[in-house]
Design a protein around this motif. Structure first.
Motif, PDB file in Angstrom:
ATOM      1  N   GLU A  26       0.853  -1.183   0.000  1.00 30.21           N
ATOM      2  CA  GLU A  26       0.000   0.000   0.000  1.00 30.21           C
ATOM      3  C   GLU A  26       0.892   1.237   0.000  1.00 30.21           C
ATOM      4  O   GLU A  26       1.855   1.310   0.752  1.00 30.21           O
ATOM      5  N   TYR A  27       0.536   2.202  -0.849  1.00 31.26           N
ATOM      6  CA  TYR A  27       1.382   3.377  -1.053  1.00 31.26           C
ATOM      7  C   TYR A  27       0.830   4.622  -0.367  1.00 31.26           C
ATOM      8  O   TYR A  27      -0.347   4.939  -0.510  1.00 31.26           O
ATOM      9  N   PHE A  31       4.282   8.565  -2.879  1.00 38.04           N
ATOM     10  CA  PHE A  31       5.077   7.545  -3.567  1.00 38.04           C
ATOM     11  C   PHE A  31       4.242   6.655  -4.487  1.00 38.04           C
ATOM     12  O   PHE A  31       4.705   5.604  -4.918  1.00 38.04           O
ATOM     13  N   ARG A  32       3.036   7.049  -4.781  1.00 38.52           N
ATOM     14  CA  ARG A  32       2.164   6.194  -5.589  1.00 38.52           C
ATOM     15  C   ARG A  32       2.640   6.062  -7.030  1.00 38.52           C
ATOM     16  O   ARG A  32       2.967   7.058  -7.680  1.00 38.52           O
ATOM     17  N   GLU A  43      -3.586   7.315 -10.132  1.00 34.19           N
ATOM     18  CA  GLU A  43      -2.699   6.973  -9.025  1.00 34.19           C
ATOM     19  C   GLU A  43      -3.005   5.563  -8.545  1.00 34.19           C
ATOM     20  O   GLU A  43      -4.168   5.220  -8.293  1.00 34.19           O
ATOM     21  N   ASP A  46      -2.535   0.534  -4.293  1.00 32.71           N
ATOM     22  CA  ASP A  46      -1.791  -0.630  -3.826  1.00 32.71           C
ATOM     23  C   ASP A  46      -1.546  -1.575  -4.986  1.00 32.71           C
ATOM     24  O   ASP A  46      -2.187  -1.491  -6.032  1.00 32.71           O
ATOM     25  N   PHE A  74       6.514   2.842 -11.883  1.00 32.93           N
ATOM     26  CA  PHE A  74       6.903   3.015 -10.495  1.00 32.93           C
ATOM     27  C   PHE A  74       7.784   4.253 -10.317  1.00 32.93           C
ATOM     28  O   PHE A  74       8.227   4.858 -11.288  1.00 32.93           O
ATOM     29  N   HIS A  75       8.066   4.606  -9.061  1.00 35.67           N
ATOM     30  CA  HIS A  75       8.855   5.801  -8.737  1.00 35.67           C
ATOM     31  C   HIS A  75      10.229   5.785  -9.394  1.00 35.67           C
ATOM     32  O   HIS A  75      10.784   6.834  -9.698  1.00 35.67           O
ATOM     33  N   GLN A 110       9.592  -2.687  -3.886  1.00 32.89           N
ATOM     34  CA  GLN A 110       8.698  -1.579  -3.551  1.00 32.89           C
ATOM     35  C   GLN A 110       8.456  -1.516  -2.046  1.00 32.89           C
ATOM     36  O   GLN A 110       8.468  -0.445  -1.451  1.00 32.89           O
ATOM     37  N   HIS A 111       8.246  -2.670  -1.447  1.00 34.48           N
ATOM     38  CA  HIS A 111       8.021  -2.741  -0.006  1.00 34.48           C
ATOM     39  C   HIS A 111       9.248  -2.229   0.748  1.00 34.48           C
ATOM     40  O   HIS A 111       9.136  -1.398   1.666  1.00 34.48           O
ATOM     41  N   LEU A 114       9.604   1.565   0.444  1.00 37.47           N
ATOM     42  CA  LEU A 114       8.682   2.310   1.320  1.00 37.47           C
ATOM     43  C   LEU A 114       9.113   2.242   2.776  1.00 37.47           C
ATOM     44  O   LEU A 114       9.004   3.233   3.504  1.00 37.47           O
TER      45      LEU A 114
END
Length: 122
Positions: A26-27, A31-32, A43, A46, A74-75, A110-111, A114
């Motif tokens: 979940e973002y 950072f979405r 956007e 998750d 992604f970012h 990604q996890h 974050l």
């Protein structure tokens, strides 16, 4: 500790918080990832290997069972072409099951990204 070990330790004591078949990231809003579909950008709220949820100003633009061809960015600017089917529309959020999974290493990274952002803010 390498990234896989860190990921495992972070998820070993989740106390049932994730009851889904696939781990979901979940973002926070800053950072979405971006989701592109038919010249529109949304956007992502998750993401998991086999699904994602994105926000839409008007959920009436989508229908349950609708097939979507999408690009997920992604970012870090990594992009994935995805195809999926709308499985839920709720409160301006559209849930999609993906036909082809996203790579698990990408979900893990990604996890970890974050978590790193959270640690840096403390």
């Amino acid at each position: 500790m390498n990234n896989d070990e860190r990921y495992q330790s972070l998820n070993s004591d989740r106390s049932g918080q994730q009851q889904r078949q696939f781990f979901r990231v979940e973002y926070p809003s800053q950072f979405r990832p971006s989701l592109f579909h038919e010249d529109e950008c949304y956007e992502v709220l998750d993401v998991s290997e086999y699904g994602l949820k994105f926000s839409a100003d008007d959920e009436r633009d989508f229908m349950h069972g609708q097939k979507l061809q999408m690009e997920l960015q992604f970012h870090d600017k990594d992009k994935y072409n995805c195809m999926g089917k709308v499985v839920r529309l709720q409160d301006s959020a559209i849930a999609v099951n993906l036909v082809t999974p996203l790579p698990l290493p990408k979900i893990r990274s990604q996890h970890i990204f974050l978590i790193g952002q959270t640690v840096e803010r403390r």
